[in-house]
Design a protein around this motif. Structure first.
Motif, short mmCIF file in Angstrom:
data_model
loop_
_atom_site.label_atom_id
_atom_site.label_comp_id
_atom_site.label_asym_id
_atom_site.label_seq_id
_atom_site.Cartn_x
_atom_site.Cartn_y
_atom_site.Cartn_z
N THR A 147 -1.85 -1.75 -5.31
CA THR A 147 -2.79 -1.29 -4.29
C THR A 147 -4.19 -1.77 -4.65
O THR A 147 -4.46 -2.20 -5.78
CB THR A 147 -2.79 0.25 -4.22
N ASP A 148 -5.09 -1.71 -3.69
CA ASP A 148 -6.47 -2.11 -3.96
C ASP A 148 -7.06 -1.30 -5.11
O ASP A 148 -7.75 -1.83 -5.99
CB ASP A 148 -7.34 -1.92 -2.72
N GLU A 149 -6.78 0.00 -5.11
CA GLU A 149 -7.30 0.87 -6.16
C GLU A 149 -6.76 0.48 -7.53
O GLU A 149 -7.51 0.42 -8.52
CB GLU A 149 -6.95 2.32 -5.86
N GLN A 188 -8.47 -2.79 -8.63
CA GLN A 188 -9.86 -2.59 -9.04
C GLN A 188 -9.91 -2.01 -10.44
O GLN A 188 -10.76 -2.38 -11.25
CB GLN A 188 -10.56 -1.65 -8.04
N SER A 189 -9.01 -1.10 -10.74
CA SER A 189 -8.94 -0.54 -12.09
C SER A 189 -8.56 -1.61 -13.10
O SER A 189 -9.12 -1.68 -14.20
CB SER A 189 -7.93 0.61 -12.12
N CYS A 238 2.91 0.64 -5.91
CA CYS A 238 1.75 1.40 -6.37
C CYS A 238 0.94 0.65 -7.44
O CYS A 238 -0.23 0.96 -7.66
CB CYS A 238 2.19 2.77 -6.90
N GLU A 245 0.80 -1.21 0.00
CA GLU A 245 0.00 0.00 0.00
C GLU A 245 0.84 1.28 0.00
O GLU A 245 0.30 2.37 0.05
CB GLU A 245 -0.93 0.00 1.22
#
Length: 285
Positions: A61-63, A66-67, A58, A7
Motif C-alpha cells: 500500500t502507499d502507506e 512510504q514507511s 498490505c 490497496e
C-alpha cells in the motif's frame, strides 16, 4: 516505483519483476524474490511472459511504501531482491525490467494491463536482444598549471617566514617586500593568465569528454548521456562524462580495448562498468 491495485489489506497481489520472451523456467528457480512466502514464477501473456510473485497486498500500500522509504536498509533489500530476479532472467533471454514495486491485484489484472503495452514491449525486446548496457565515467586528466605552482611557491615562502619568526631568526627583507613600479599591473596579468589557463583546461576537458563519447558511441547501438554523479567530499576528481551505452554482446572485448586505448590517448581516467541489464534502454512501460 509504481503501485497498482494493491490497496486491499487482507488480499494477495501479484508483483511483476519483468517481461520477457521465451524464458528458461530454471532461471528463476530458487530465487527468493521480495518475499519468502511464495515462489517467483512465470505468468503467460498473449505474446510474452511476465516474471511475477504472489505477495501480500498490505505490504504494498502507499502507506507501507512510504514507511519503507524511510528505512534505507529495508529499501535496499527490496531493490537488491528485485534486481537479482531481473538479472537472473535476463542472463537467459531478452528481458524488460519493470520498476520496483509494480504490483497488481491479481494475475488477470497483470494480463489486462500489460496487454495494453504489447507494442512497446515488442520494440524494447527487439532493441535489447543480444545486447548489454555498459557505463562509462570519465574524469579530467590531472594538470599542474603555472598558477598552481606559483600558489604553492608563495605558500612555501610564507611558511618559511613564519617559521623564522617563531624561532627568533630575523626575517631578511627582500626586494619582493617593497612593491616595485608596475607591481599592480603584473599582479593583474598573473590573475588573467591563471584564468586563461583554467579556461583552456576546461575546454580541453570538454573536448576529451566529447572524444570519448563519440568513439564509444560509434561502437554502441545507442547511447545516453547522464548527469554527473555527485562526488564524495574526499574525491577531488572532476567528472566530465557520465554515459551509458547499449553494446552488442559480441563487441564487449572491442569496447574494453577501446577504453584502454582512449585512456592512453587522452590521459583521462576512464571507468568502464558492466555488463548490466539494459535498464536505460527499455523505455517507460
Amino acid at each position: 516505483m509504481r503501485q497498482h491495485d494493491a490497496e486491499v489489506p487482507d488480499a494477495n497481489a501479484t508483483y511483476v519483476f519483468a517481461v520477457c520472451r521465451d524464458p528458461d523456467p530454471s532461471s528463476c528457480a530458487g530465487l527468493p524474490g521480495v518475499t519468502h512466502e511464495a515462489p517467483v514464477r512465470l505468468l503467460a501473456l498473449d505474446s510474452f511472459t511476465a516474471i511475477v510473485q504472489t505477495v501480500r497486498a498490505c505490504d504494498f500500500t502507499d502507506e507501507a511504501w512510504q514507511s519503507r522509504l524511510s528505512d534505507q536498509r529495508e529499501l535496499e533489500r527490496y531493490a537488491r531482491a528485485h534486481h537479482d530476479v531481473v538479472s537472473a532472467v535476463a542472463a537467459a533471454c531478452p528481458t524488460v525490467p519493470l520498476p520496483m514495486a509494480t504490483v497488481y491485484h491479481a494475475d488477470e489484472r497483470v494480463r489486462e494491463a500489460l496487454a495494453k503495452e504489447t507494442d512497446r514491449f515488442r520494440a524494447a525486446l527487439k532493441r535489447i536482444a543480444h545486447h548489454a548496457e555498459w557505463g562509462v565515467k570519465v574524469y579530467a586528466p590531472p594538470a599542474a598549471t603555472a598558477a598552481t605552482a606559483a600558489t604553492a611557491a608563495t605558500a612555501a615562502t610564507a611558511a618559511t617566514d613564519d617559521a623564522d619568526r617563531r624561532t627568533g631568526r630575523p626575517v631578511v627583507p627582500t626586494d619582493r617586500a617593497r612593491p616595485a613600479a608596475g607591481a599592480g599591473l603584473a599582479y593583474l596579468e598573473r590573475k588573467r593568465g591563471a584564468q586563461r589557463l583554467r579556461e583552456r583546461s576546461q575546454e580541453d576537458a570538454l573536448r576529451t569528454a566529447e572524444t570519448v563519447d563519440e568513439q564509444v558511441g560509434r561502437l554502441a547501438t545507442v547511447s545516453r548521456r547522464l548527469r554527473p554523479h555527485p562526488q564524495p567530499s574526499t574525491d577531488r576528481r572532476v567528472q566530465i562524462l557520465n554515459a551509458t551505452y547499449l553494446v552488442a554482446e559480441h563487441r564487449s572485448e572491442e569496447l574494453a580495448l577501446l577504453t584502454r586505448t582512449l585512456r592512453e590517448r587522452t590521459g583521462a581516467e576512464i571507468e568502464l562498468s558492466g555488463p548490466w541489464v539494459p535498464y536505460s534502454f527499455v523505455g517507460e512501460v
